[in-house]
Design a protein around this motif. Structure first.
Motif: not given
Length: 279
Positions: A194-211
């Motif tokens: 969940y920390h990783h997912d929050d970081r992906a959101k904070e950094e405004n990653m695209s769907a592919d970048e988040r994956l």
């Protein structure tokens, strides 16, 4: 304003009736309903358009809760609304079914969210199937996030199924006082994800970048967790019929659906659809 207070802010008719009485301007609950019903048809085309747009969503969340609708509980829904078509949201197709539910469906596409509610005898999976009938033929199947109840699944139309990681976690939280060490291990492991997912959101990653980010950072955590879960059963470290054994077995049984976020872009971790980022 009455409709906004009732359906937008959860202000029951009877409370508004009490407020109006205290101001010396009586407004009975029955009168409020009549006022709202008279203007409902004017906004119904917008509701239909929301349904059409929601059917095109990339991610669809669905779930059920029980609801009391007296007309449906008594099996008189057809007669009750024949003259004014008072409740167009209610499913009246099968009065022989006794259960009455409100299905919530949240559709997410390109960061926009549409929340729909359907009340009647149908379960969440049946209402989702009705919604998907309006999906454009060229679109592929959407990601569906729900818990593991079979009634959440559409029977005839395909979705890419994901199960709620938070729901699985809650099974361990519920028994943490009895198995503190075992539950703490799993809870702390999922906290990293969940920390990783929050970081992906904070950094405004695209769907592919988040994956890609989850595959790099969260995949090792989840693989290690899967090994640990399997050891609990195979090495008989937990009793399979215990509450902890049930929690462990649930995660192993639905592992592929619980970890869809490691394989499919935009797949959420859980039913909290505000906790993940979209492209």
């Amino acid at each position: 304003m009455i409709a906004l207070l009732k359906y937008g802010s959860g202000f029951p008719f009877y409370r508004l009736e009490g407020l109006q009485n205290s101001l010396g301007i009586p407004l009975p609950a029955s009168t409020q309903w009549e006022i709202v019903e008279q203007v409902a048809d004017k906004v119904y085309p917008a509701y239909e358009e929301l349904i059409r747009q929601a059917a095109q969503g990339e991610v669809l969340h669905n779930d059920d809760t029980t609801v009391k609708i007296l007309a449906l509980m008594k099996g008189t829904s057809g007669q009750h609304s024949a003259d004014k078509d008072a409740d167009k949201n209610a499913d009246k197709s099968d009065p022989s079914r006794s259960g009455v539910f409100t299905s919530g469906i949240v559709s997410v596409k390109e960061g926009r969210k549409i929340a729909l509610f359907f009340s009647g005898h149908k379960h969440a999976g049946e209402n989702l199937e009705d919604l998907l009938q309006k999906r454009q033929p060229g679109l592929g199947p959407p990601i569906q996030m729900c818990d593991a109840l079979s009634r959440n699944l559409p029977q005839k139309l395909k979705t890419i199924l994901a199960h709620c990681l938070s729901h699985a976690r809650r099974k361990f939280v519920d028994v943490v006082s009895y198995f503190p060490d075992e539950c703490r291990y799993l809870i702390e492991a999922l906290a990293k994800v969940y920390h990783h997912d929050d970081r992906a959101k904070e950094e405004n990653m695209s769907a592919d970048e988040r994956l890609e980010f989850h595959q790099k950072e969260s995949s090792p955590v989840m693989e290690q967790l899967k090994v640990w879960l399997a050891e609990q059963i195979e090495d008989k470290k937990v009793e399979p019929n215990s509450s902890l054994g049930d929690a462990v077995s649930y995660m192993l049984k639905y592992w592929e659906r619980l970890t869809l976020f490691l394989r499919v872009p935009n797949a959420p971790l859980d039913k909290d659809y505000t906790s993940y980022c979209t492209s």
